[in-house]
Design a protein around this motif. Structure first.
Motif, mmCIF file in Angstrom:
data_model
loop_
_atom_site.group_PDB
_atom_site.id
_atom_site.type_symbol
_atom_site.label_atom_id
_atom_site.label_comp_id
_atom_site.label_asym_id
_atom_site.label_seq_id
_atom_site.Cartn_x
_atom_site.Cartn_y
_atom_site.Cartn_z
ATOM 1 N N GLU A 86 0.881 -1.172 0.000
ATOM 2 C CA GLU A 86 0.000 0.000 0.000
ATOM 3 C C GLU A 86 0.912 1.213 0.000
ATOM 4 N N GLY A 87 1.018 1.880 -1.130
ATOM 5 C CA GLY A 87 1.905 3.032 -1.213
ATOM 6 C C GLY A 87 2.794 3.015 -2.432
ATOM 7 N N ALA A 88 2.347 2.360 -3.514
ATOM 8 C CA ALA A 88 3.176 2.284 -4.719
ATOM 9 C C ALA A 88 3.441 3.669 -5.286
ATOM 10 N N ARG A 89 2.452 4.547 -5.287
ATOM 11 C CA ARG A 89 2.672 5.858 -5.891
ATOM 12 C C ARG A 89 3.651 6.680 -5.068
ATOM 13 N N ARG A 90 3.638 6.500 -3.735
ATOM 14 C CA ARG A 90 4.616 7.221 -2.913
ATOM 15 C C ARG A 90 6.018 6.665 -3.131
ATOM 16 N N THR A 91 6.108 5.343 -3.267
ATOM 17 C CA THR A 91 7.410 4.730 -3.530
ATOM 18 C C THR A 91 7.945 5.175 -4.884
ATOM 19 N N PHE A 92 7.137 5.000 -5.936
ATOM 20 C CA PHE A 92 7.566 5.393 -7.268
ATOM 21 C C PHE A 92 7.799 6.899 -7.346
ATOM 22 N N GLY A 93 6.932 7.681 -6.711
ATOM 23 C CA GLY A 93 7.071 9.134 -6.761
ATOM 24 C C GLY A 93 8.366 9.603 -6.125
ATOM 25 N N SER A 94 8.709 9.024 -4.982
ATOM 26 C CA SER A 94 9.964 9.395 -4.314
ATOM 27 C C SER A 94 11.165 9.024 -5.168
ATOM 28 N N GLN A 95 11.124 7.832 -5.758
ATOM 29 C CA GLN A 95 12.236 7.404 -6.596
ATOM 30 C C GLN A 95 12.328 8.245 -7.871
ATOM 31 N N LEU A 96 11.193 8.654 -8.418
ATOM 32 C CA LEU A 96 11.189 9.535 -9.582
ATOM 33 C C LEU A 96 11.861 10.865 -9.254
ATOM 34 N N LEU A 97 11.501 11.461 -8.137
ATOM 35 C CA LEU A 97 12.087 12.743 -7.761
ATOM 36 C C LEU A 97 13.574 12.599 -7.458
ATOM 37 N N MET A 98 13.965 11.487 -6.863
ATOM 38 C CA MET A 98 15.396 11.259 -6.633
ATOM 39 C C MET A 98 16.149 11.187 -7.954
ATOM 40 N N ASN A 99 15.557 10.514 -8.940
ATOM 41 C CA ASN A 99 16.189 10.460 -10.262
ATOM 42 C C ASN A 99 16.359 11.850 -10.845
ATOM 43 N N GLU A 100 15.334 12.691 -10.683
ATOM 44 C CA GLU A 100 15.407 14.053 -11.220
ATOM 45 C C GLU A 100 16.517 14.849 -10.544
ATOM 46 N N LEU A 101 16.645 14.688 -9.245
ATOM 47 C CA LEU A 101 17.669 15.435 -8.515
ATOM 48 C C LEU A 101 19.070 14.923 -8.825
ATOM 49 N N MET A 102 19.174 13.605 -9.122
ATOM 50 C CA MET A 102 20.487 13.044 -9.450
ATOM 51 C C MET A 102 20.987 13.528 -10.806
#
Length: 733
Positions: A224-240
């Motif tokens: 329960e929380g796939a969008r939060r998991t994917f969303g956090s990883q997406l933003l980390m990719n953007e910052l990297m």
């Protein structure tokens, strides 16, 4: 995995556009600012992989063993190493281990510990309900979708059977794409995440993957929380700027042919990997003086604060699942049933305010039922693959009584029948398959009845028809729902002559001949009991008229209301399709039109628009309604008394059906749709009042209507008795 291309962060984050929206360094108070190193505990003996457990790992083993009621030595080392990989703060997480907390569902309880974990080490639940409905059709059979879990033999946790590591990676990538297609440009979701991190801890469950070779690997999946998991990883990719944060959870699988667990070498390397030194993220970590970094560098670098808020996440990690006795009796895999019920409790109507779209709930219910039929060998593997959208069949495939070779039209109707028709599927225990359908509806907090059964069937049928996310998806689903909730179809066992679903494998010409024979019998006896061939022809013909690509592109396909929303755009009846089909079944001309509609869709490589044999007119939605649902030339001038009498009786029933259609619309009408019947579903407000529930029916109107209904019922009950007597002695001939 290949590096993720970086987009302009200025176009993605509000924190770069609005200084007042920037995260505060105070939010990093008491948060770890660097990865937690893997530190084997001194004085502890080596495990079989060559290194001792860390202090956190040893304590985790003790807690896990206690709540799974097994000796500590029986706890898998791979699970413990993954727990150590998740660990983002030993001090914080030891406190979480000291206080396990139960989460309750009506199926049982899940024992969780609150942990601060490394975000890149989380995976999404591989059978995520919301994505599952669209996942199979997007993969087009290239990868088999996982739809069920089983219970671990030794621990109160789920296991998943997978083919190999590539299947897992493909499913994760596709699921991430589906979820983030929705949220990657949703600033209302991403901006608060970038500013605050994840505030509501996702529920994560330890799950063991088992591949076809028997190799295993433990994973931590956010059920329960796939969008939060994917969303956090997406933003980390953007910052990297480049790289893929999500790959750390799976990178250890790439060095071999099969799945494997983490090793001490992986954990030592993980500390370095979490620094992402070759990316822009290298500048987001403090040096030796963390206080100076907080006071200066982080204060002047909003991206650094956001990075630190995202790279760790508090989760509720499920370490044991305890089904109640009722669940154990009902389900062969009771642990998995509790997990699925917990997911439903977070997303389905009446169980939470943050629910999935109704189509997603219905689709998940349909998939559950399909798998249950498959597990009991009520349907074959080929049908399951088609019904889940894993295999796309063509319109012109062979029309035979073999699911693997049947065309898309037949398979669609087979699916709908299995989910809606009495004994459309009979279970191994002899129960009507609708019992399973109703059970699943109840589990998903959906009402039980023909309407909801038709809704879940329609939601999955659009997947089989390859119309998900198409401009016609909503209209097509509405038409299918309105058609197959009607007693004309769903009361399969109560109809004379047999269940129409058994006729679906009959060659088209033979089916048409049998339907004509049934019509002749019906006309001779003066009754109106459509035979199984007539109903099968109507079911196939209706879906053909609604899905023919040539009709769809011209907005001429059969719809629920005649494309006119109650006659607003065209002077035609807005009755549900079963009324139209019933009129067509009473005439040889109508049977011919249904036959030709099916033929035009399945007999040639490219479907064409069917036409009426007599007039040459195209069989469009509006033309059919104008032909069959208006009085036309039936003024009785050339009728004898008996024919006129039968026509007038049918007109009474027709008016009843019209009243019922309107009552059905008013039952669901809201304060928005009552004023604008054409308002598309995606523009309707979730909170709009359902007028039937908020206003009801005034007493005087209800009493008057009920009196008339009772009198009308007496008329038909008495008339039916006379009709049976007349039929018995042939007085109506």
């Amino acid at each position: 995995m290949p590096p993720t291309a970086r987009r302009s962060t200025n176009s993605l984050f509000k924190i770069f556009e609005d200084p007042d929206y920037a995260p505060e360094t105070s939010q990093l108070h008491d948060r770890p600012l660097a990865p937690e190193p893997f530190t084997p505990e001194k004085g502890r003996g080596n495990e079989v992989d060559g290194a001792p457990l860390s202090k956190f790992g040893a304590q985790f083993r003790a807690v896990f063993a206690r709540y799974n009621r097994v000796p500590e030595d029986d706890v898998p080392l791979g699970l413990l190493r993954y727990a150590e990989a998740l660990n983002a703060s030993t001090d914080v997480n030891l406190q979480g281990l000291a206080h396990p907390v139960p989460k309750y569902t009506e199926y049982g309880e899940l024992w969780t510990v609150s942990l601060l974990v490394n975000t890149p080490m989380l995976m999404a639940w591989l059978i995520n309900g919301r994505a599952l409905r669209r996942l199979a059709s997007k993969l087009k059979g290239e990868v088999t979708v996982i739809t069920t879990t089983s219970d671990h033999a030794n621990f109160s946790l789920p296991t998943m059977s997978v083919h190999d590591k590539n299947q897992v990676m493909d499913l994760l990538d596709t699921q991430r794409e589906l979820v983030m297609d929705t949220y990657s440009h949703n600033k209302e979701f991403l901006d608060p995440l970038a500013r605050q991190g994840v505030l509501n801890p996702p529920q994560v469950v330890f799950t063991e993957l088992v591949d076809s070779g028997g190799r295993t690997s433990w994973t931590a999946e956010a059920m329960e929380g796939a969008r939060r998991t994917f969303g956090s990883q997406l933003l980390m990719n953007e910052l990297m700027g480049r790289g893929d944060a999500a790959s750390l959870a799976t990178r250890h699988w790439f060095d071999g042919d099969g799945l494997r667990d983490l090793t001490p070498e992986d954990l030592r390397q993980l500390e370095k990997d979490l620094l992402f030194s070759s990316t822009d993220a290298a500048g987001y970590f403090p040096g030796r003086d963390a206080r100076d970094w907080l006071d200066n560098a982080a204060h002047n670098d909003r991206a650094a604060v956001t990075w630190q808020l995202l790279r760790t996440m508090r989760v509720e990690l499920v370490i044991a699942v305890r089904p109640n006795e009722r669940t154990k009796q009902r389900y062969p895999h009771a642990v998995s049933a509790v997990v699925q019920e917990f997911i439903r409790s977070q997303h389905v109507p009446n169980k939470t305010k943050r629910q999935w779209d109704l189509a997603d709930v219905a689709g998940q219910a349909a998939i559950t039922i399909i798998d249950r039929f498959d597990q009991e060998d009520r349907i074959d593997t080929a049908s399951r693959a088609v019904w889940l959208g894993q295999v796309e069949t063509s319109w012109d495939a062979s029309y035979r009584d073999t699911a693997s070779s049947s065309n898309r039209l037949v398979e669609t109707v087979r699916l709908i029948a299995a989910l809606t028709v009495q004994h459309g599927v009979t279970t191994a225990t002899g129960y009507d398959g609708l019992r399973y359908v109703n059970e699943t509806l109840g589990e998903n907090a959906l009402p039980k009845g023909p309407k909801e059964r038709a809704r879940i069937a329609a939601s999955q049928a659009v997947i089989v028809l390859n119309q998900a996310n198409s401009p016609w998806e909503n209209a097509l689903a509405a038409m299918l729902e309105a058609t197959f909730r009607d007693p004309m179809f769903w009361k399969g066992r109560e109809h004379s002559g047999g269940n129409w679903t058994t006729m679906l494998g009959t060659p088209l010409d033979e089916l048409a001949v049998q339907a004509s024979a049934e019509l002749a019998t019906m006309t001779r006896d003066g009754g109106d009991p459509f035979g199984p061939a007539q109903r099968a022809l109507a079911a196939l013909g209706a879906v053909a008229l609604a899905t023919n690509p040539k009709l769809l592109v011209n907005s001429d396909a059969l719809s629920r209301t005649g494309r006119g929303g109650g006659g607003r755009r065209a002077d035609v009846s807005a009755a549900d399709p079963p009324r139209l089909l019933a009129e067509m079944l009473r005439s040889q001309r109508g049977l011919d039109q249904l036959h030709d509609a099916i033929y035009a869709l399945i007999a040639v490589r490219e479907p064409f628009i069917p036409v009426d044999r007599e007039s040459g007119e195209e069989l469009t939605d509006i033309w059919l309604r104008d032909t069959w649902l208006t009085d036309g030339d039936t003024d009785g001038d050339d009728e004898d008394a008996r024919s006129a009498y039968m026509r007038m009786l049918r007109e009474i029933v027709k008016k009843q059906q019209e009243s019922w259609d309107e009552a059905s619309r008013l039952r669901d009408a809201t304060d928005e749709t009552i004023l604008d019947p054409d308002l598309p579903p995606d523009q309707q407000t979730d909170g709009a009042e359902v007028l039937f529930e908020t206003i009801g029916v005034p007493d005087d109107l209800a009493d008057e209507a009920r009196t008339l209904l009772r009198q009308l019922e007496e008329f038909f009950v008495e008339g039916r008795a006379f009709g049976r007597t007349a039929a018995r002695y042939g007085r109506n001939r």
